[in-house]
Design an enzyme around this catalytic site. Sequence first.
Site, PDB file in Angstrom:
ATOM      1  CG  ASP A   1     -11.199   3.503   8.947  1.00 11.95           C
ATOM      2  OD1 ASP A   1     -10.464   2.581   8.582  1.00 11.95           O
ATOM      3  OD2 ASP A   1     -12.277   3.307   9.553  1.00 11.95           O
TER       4      ASP A   1
ATOM      5  CB  SER B   1      -5.301   6.569   3.306  1.00 12.31           C
ATOM      6  OG  SER B   1      -5.712   6.028   4.531  1.00 12.31           O
TER       7      SER B   1
ATOM      8  CE1 TYR C   1      -3.923   2.104   0.377  1.00 14.40           C
ATOM      9  CE2 TYR C   1      -3.174   2.743   2.558  1.00 14.40           C
ATOM     10  CZ  TYR C   1      -4.051   2.886   1.511  1.00 14.40           C
ATOM     11  OH  TYR C   1      -5.077   3.808   1.597  1.00 14.40           O
TER      12      TYR C   1
ATOM     13  NE  ARG D   1      -1.527   5.461   1.003  1.00 14.81           N
ATOM     14  CZ  ARG D   1      -0.721   5.266   2.046  1.00 14.81           C
ATOM     15  NH1 ARG D   1       0.222   4.352   1.999  1.00 14.81           N
ATOM     16  NH2 ARG D   1      -0.854   6.002   3.132  1.00 14.81           N
ATOM     17  CG  ASP D   2      -7.297   7.449   0.231  1.00 11.51           C
ATOM     18  OD1 ASP D   2      -8.209   6.838  -0.357  1.00 11.51           O
ATOM     19  OD2 ASP D   2      -7.421   7.884   1.390  1.00 11.51           O
TER      20      ASP D   2
ATOM     21  CG  ASP E   1      -9.588   1.994  -0.969  1.00 13.67           C
ATOM     22  OD1 ASP E   1     -10.137   0.883  -0.839  1.00 13.67           O
ATOM     23  OD2 ASP E   1      -9.590   2.862  -0.083  1.00 13.67           O
TER      24      ASP E   1
HETATM   25  C1  BGC Z   1      -3.760   3.965   6.605  1.00 15.09           C
HETATM   26  C2  BGC Z   1      -2.461   3.221   6.758  1.00 15.09           C
HETATM   27  C3  BGC Z   1      -2.617   2.132   7.796  1.00 15.09           C
HETATM   28  C4  BGC Z   1      -3.795   1.242   7.455  1.00 15.09           C
HETATM   29  C5  BGC Z   1      -4.053   0.202   8.507  1.00 15.09           C
HETATM   30  C6  BGC Z   1      -4.887   3.006   6.306  1.00 15.09           C
HETATM   31  O1  BGC Z   1      -6.094   3.685   6.313  1.00 15.09           O
HETATM   32  O2  BGC Z   1      -3.648   4.922   5.604  1.00 15.09           O
HETATM   33  O3  BGC Z   1      -1.464   4.115   7.147  1.00 15.09           O
HETATM   34  O4  BGC Z   1      -1.448   1.358   7.877  1.00 15.09           O
HETATM   35  O5  BGC Z   1      -4.961   2.017   7.319  1.00 15.09           O
HETATM   36  O6  BGC Z   1      -4.515   0.759   9.689  1.00 15.09           O
END
Ligand code: BGC
Length: 394
Positions: free
Chosen positions: A349, A128, A116, A121-122, A167
């Site tokens: 989140d 995120s 990820y 990203r996102d 995502d």
């Molecule tokens: C975050 C990550 C995190 C993952 C698990 C994601 O929403 O962006 O940084 O490692 O959640 O909690």
Amino acid sequence: MKFSQSAALAFAASALAAPSTTTHQKPARAVGCASAVTLDASTNVWKKYKLHANQFYRKEVEAAVGQLSDSSLSSAAKKVADVGSFLWLDTIENIGKLEPALEDVPCENILGLVIYDLPGRDCAAKASNGELKVGEISKYKTEYIDKIVTILKAHPNTAFALVIEPDSLPNLVTNSDLTTCQNSAAGYRDGVAYALKQLNLPNVVMYIDAGHGGWLGWDANLKPGAQELAKAYKAAGSPKQVRGIATNVAGWNQWDLSPGEFSKASDAKYNSCQNEKTYVTKFGAELKSAGMPNHAIVDTGRNAVSGLRLEWGDWCNVNGAGFGARPTSETGLDLADAFVWVKPGGESDGTSDTSANRYDSFCGKEDAFKPSPEAGTWNQEYFEMLLKNAKPAF
Ligand code: BGC
């Protein structure tokens, strides 16, 4: 020093036989298997391997237990540390978690990892947004994916299950009207294909993220969604170790609730996938026609309680949620390999602090738990809520 061969043998024998009376060394922990692991991605590997309870989540949970004064809650909380869950490699720096996480994985377990860190990203949300900017695809390849590949190759005796880039491809299917997603698109496609190709190792099984029923499950999204994923799979050269998709990652959908949670919504007629079981079935059929392996793992980490979200698309720290089904390969559906915990329950989140850079309005909605810290950060109150509302109870 020079001695005869027989003396050398006698010396060796006495060294082996001598019982250690002064030092009591702990027996070495069984790490990995005695020989190289080969995962057959044409079968359900979860029938043989158990999702490992990784030590990072274990430590978070143990720290949480330390904050509980209620003894029955605290003994319930301790049990959460033993539940298998995925470890998120969400930054280049966090690749550093991988070697330590490998140290206690026995042969019968499989270590779950989330890949990820795509550039941009996102793209349809803020919570995120990652460390790599749009365009930094070569950094993603050489400093992120290649580094992980090196570590996985150095541990051929351990089994790994990977969830590939939550995502990302779903956003390209449904959020292509956003400039941010248009800008991220090329890097996502190139990056996912590169990850699939390079991580195609014998001891690895891969699942590409496919959102959830309330996302690519809309009738109009099923086919384009499956085609987008299949395109990445084929661009990678149809890697043997790809088994299919991951759904409901960090999500809230029920597995087989019928009628589904949003089946009374005014737009329900446009979505025939009102629960994850139907989604896995229908999306799986589309994947098959698109020429991609179609088995699924489904995140049940936080989906115990239904009826909490105001709208199906609400994704941030849903208030009232509870820990869901524990990881198992007994799903009752052949296409669904396993229920797994992908999102570590208790990690946020996204932040509810409206002044933060990564504040996303979804984390301020009425159905979102507040206050909540930055994405990925531990939220003790949220963890306690998940525990109290767990089904089955701990
Ligand atoms: C975050 C990550 C995190 C993952 C698990 C994601 O929403 O962006 O940084 O490692 O959640 O909690």
